[in-house]
Design a protein around this motif. Structure first.
Motif, PDB file in Angstrom:
ATOM      1  N   GLY A 295      -2.169   6.692  -1.870  1.00 26.13           N
ATOM      2  CA  GLY A 295      -1.935   5.118  -1.578  1.00 26.13           C
ATOM      3  C   GLY A 295      -1.275   4.362  -2.506  1.00 26.13           C
ATOM      4  O   GLY A 295      -1.001   3.129  -2.264  1.00 26.13           O
ATOM      5  N   LYS A 296      -0.496   4.968  -3.417  1.00 25.18           N
ATOM      6  CA  LYS A 296       0.339   3.998  -4.375  1.00 25.18           C
ATOM      7  C   LYS A 296       1.699   4.593  -4.036  1.00 25.18           C
ATOM      8  O   LYS A 296       2.845   4.454  -4.856  1.00 25.18           O
ATOM      9  CB  LYS A 296      -0.030   4.504  -5.601  1.00 25.18           C
ATOM     10  N   ALA A 297       2.249   5.590  -2.984  1.00 26.02           N
ATOM     11  CA  ALA A 297       3.296   5.803  -2.648  1.00 26.02           C
ATOM     12  C   ALA A 297       3.349   6.432  -1.107  1.00 26.02           C
ATOM     13  O   ALA A 297       2.098   6.200  -0.689  1.00 26.02           O
ATOM     14  CB  ALA A 297       3.876   7.027  -3.509  1.00 26.02           C
TER      15      ALA A 297
ATOM     16  N   PRO B  54      -1.229   8.205  -7.599  1.00 28.99           N
ATOM     17  CA  PRO B  54      -2.531   8.276  -6.892  1.00 28.99           C
ATOM     18  C   PRO B  54      -2.200   8.278  -5.273  1.00 28.99           C
ATOM     19  O   PRO B  54      -1.595   7.285  -5.002  1.00 28.99           O
ATOM     20  CB  PRO B  54      -3.592   7.214  -7.630  1.00 28.99           C
TER      21      PRO B  54
ATOM     22  N   GLY C   1       0.712  -1.182  -0.027  1.00 27.60           N
ATOM     23  CA  GLY C   1       0.018  -0.009  -0.011  1.00 27.60           C
ATOM     24  C   GLY C   1       0.826   1.346  -0.021  1.00 27.60           C
ATOM     25  O   GLY C   1       0.234   2.297  -0.270  1.00 27.60           O
ATOM     26  N   LYS C   2       2.119   1.028  -0.095  1.00 26.33           N
ATOM     27  CA  LYS C   2       3.073   2.329  -0.144  1.00 26.33           C
ATOM     28  C   LYS C   2       3.829   2.598  -1.308  1.00 26.33           C
ATOM     29  O   LYS C   2       4.559   3.219  -1.701  1.00 26.33           O
ATOM     30  CB  LYS C   2       3.866   2.301   1.066  1.00 26.33           C
ATOM     31  N   ALA C   3       3.400   1.591  -2.359  1.00 28.30           N
ATOM     32  CA  ALA C   3       3.905   1.737  -3.926  1.00 28.30           C
ATOM     33  C   ALA C   3       2.888   1.140  -4.614  1.00 28.30           C
ATOM     34  O   ALA C   3       1.960   0.372  -3.853  1.00 28.30           O
ATOM     35  CB  ALA C   3       5.308   1.032  -4.052  1.00 28.30           C
ATOM     36  N   ASP C   4       3.152   0.929  -5.907  1.00 26.11           N
ATOM     37  CA  ASP C   4       2.157   0.121  -6.801  1.00 26.11           C
ATOM     38  C   ASP C   4       2.930  -0.861  -7.502  1.00 26.11           C
ATOM     39  O   ASP C   4       3.500  -0.765  -8.707  1.00 26.11           O
ATOM     40  CB  ASP C   4       1.447   1.287  -7.793  1.00 26.11           C
TER      41      ASP C   4
END
Lengths: 333, 333
Positions: B133-135, B131, A133-136
């Motif tokens: 929640g993606k970092a 977006p 949840g801290k990167a994709d």
């Protein structure tokens, strides 16, 4: 509440350009270096190009490539358009906890095979793991160093110069768009992701003085590159719609989604501004390479609408191509 | 279910080393270049060092610095320990949607001021927005180029060589740890984040042949650097506990949290392996610089426990310092 980062700040359009000017260049801007796709630097007597790009594309696998293919070719191409011979890349990974090793290995395999194809070595790296949840899944930064031996490909652009594109436009952007929108009829679509250094070298070796500018039209597409060239200057960029190489599949998806292929991202194309007298010869050289087989002269530089890029449509109309404000397609690279 | 990425793959310890060997080096490994903190490359007749690092630390602001301070100094130091003069940095930002501009500007201000302090220029960049929640607010990749003019600081390490550290250990790691654990009594703690290129230059200019190895002990701390040096070789690293410079506040927090300061991260320290005969003179040079005022000889290379690093405690015991397997402190840089 203060001002916050919006998706458009990463769009390659107006919002991003404003932020880069006001927030980043205002601090780091250095008149001694060129703030372009790559910086041109002098190091120990050698003239080098240095560039960086982080890839955050979603999905990470797509027809014609994956995030690893992009990460190598994007940086190779940023060096090549500066007239540099790409030599060395770094590879810095941000991995999300839970990423499958299989996917990581597939991406790294792509990086290795594209690096071999381009003739560059991946020589240094870094790996960070962040919680779920801290990167994709995976972000990849590649920075690159190229050697400039001849003339750097930057000369004054003048009215009369030809605008060339090395092949069909919008393939990468529309492939990703079709995939994200699950458009089932888009099977023929595939990203154009490819290293362009050999093709570019073929042109610059034969026409060392007639190429004035080159750029790979990634985020924001061909229209954004042309807008950047003419911005604030007494010249305009005239495109001829009938000359634009666009694949039928791309045209179809663009039509359905209401997108202009001139703004769609490319990952294996270059826009070249060159002296008109050599344009047709340059096209011949491009067409001899696999990456340049659909190359075309798509317009010219003139003084018609100073500071603007515009297109002459097939029915005889003229339409200004505005600078993108909003994000057309987030995370395309 | 296939194998997945775990937090330990980013720990700087055993799991990460295994992954780098089996997954990354297996593909990119190139015997012609050195896979170290920086690659040493020849470009157009110049000998350069090239390095990359992505910073994902949380929280992004902490006593003694922020993610921007780290991003500049981490890369400057990776170049400096290779004997290079750091010259140019890139700055690639991944911004999470919703990040406050104020925070971004504060981080960029730190980057600029640390770059000025180190005497390097930030010459090229990239910005991506992902977006919510993606970092995790902001990730920064800095890659760097340095020029190697003298001898690169890599010579064979032999029994008898001295192990030097340029100052107190564990300051960065324990500051972040105390902050994350809201330890209120830790007010005196502050990250040691600093550019070390001038201090290192002072040493290498005066002792061009006696420095055999330098490394900034970041993730995994001093113990991990020493383990890396002796791994698979017929030498061991002997540390003398009484000689280790550790601040009282750091020792206190380490005691409470059960952490060995030898494994805690540093961002403004260097481990130097040097000829014993010059060790005391090197300490004198270090102590004359602000960054090196607490420098000390902390041990020596011998043959006692081949392939291992160990410590002689103040009460006369000997303890092997194992290679970290699990992550001691995630996202410390």
């Amino acid at each position: 509440m203060g001002k916050k980062i919006l998706p458009g700040h990463g769009s390659g359009g107006k919002l991003m350009n404003e932020m880069i000017d006001s927030v980043i260049r205002a601090r780091f801007g250095n008149e001694s270096v060129q703030l372009d796709d790559s910086a041109i630097l002098s190091v120990g007597g050698a003239k080098i190009a240095f560039t960086t790009d982080t890839f955050t594309i979603t999905p990470i696998f797509f027809p014609g490539g994956d995030i690893g293919t992009l990460a190598v070719n994007g940086t190779v191409n940023d060096l090549a358009v500066m007239g540099a011979t790409p030599l060395f890349l770094s590879c810095a990974l941000v991995l999300e906890e839970g990423l499958e090793f299989e996917d990581l290995e597939r991406v790294l395999d792509s990086m290795k095979s594209e690096a071999d194809r381009a003739g560059v070595a991946i020589v240094t790296g870094d790996t960070k793991v962040v919680p779920n949840g801290k990167a994709d899944r995976i972000f990849i930064n590649t920075s690159g160093i190229g050697l400039i031996e001849g003339l750097a490909q930057r000369r004054e652009i003048e009215p009369g110069d030809a605008i060339i594109v090395s092949g069909t436009i919008g393939d990468h952007g529309m492939s990703i768009m079709a995939l994200r929108n699950s458009l089932s009829f888009s099977r023929g679509l595939s990203s154009d992701c490819a290293p362009l250094n050999r093709m570019i070298r073929a042109v610059t070796d034969q026409f060392p003085k007639s190429v004035k500018f080159m750029r790979d039209p990634t985020r924001g597409g061909v229209a954004s590159v042309l807008n950047e060239i003419v911005k604030g200057r007494q010249i305009s960029a005239r495109l001829i719609e009938a000359n634009l190489p666009v694949r039928e599949e791309v045209r179809g998806v663009c039509g359905i989604l209401g997108i202009d292929p001139l703004y769609a991202a490319n990952e294996g194309k270059v826009v070249i501004i060159a002296r008109k007298t050599d344009a047709e010869e340059i096209i011949k050289v491009l067409k001899k390479t696999p990456e340049g087989r659909d190359a075309a002269v798509i317009g010219e530089i003139n003084r018609e609408f100073p500071g603007k890029a515009y297109i002459e449509t097939t029915v005889g109309g003229r339409r200004i191509l505005p600078l993108l404000t909003e994000e057309q397609l987030p995370r395309i690279c």
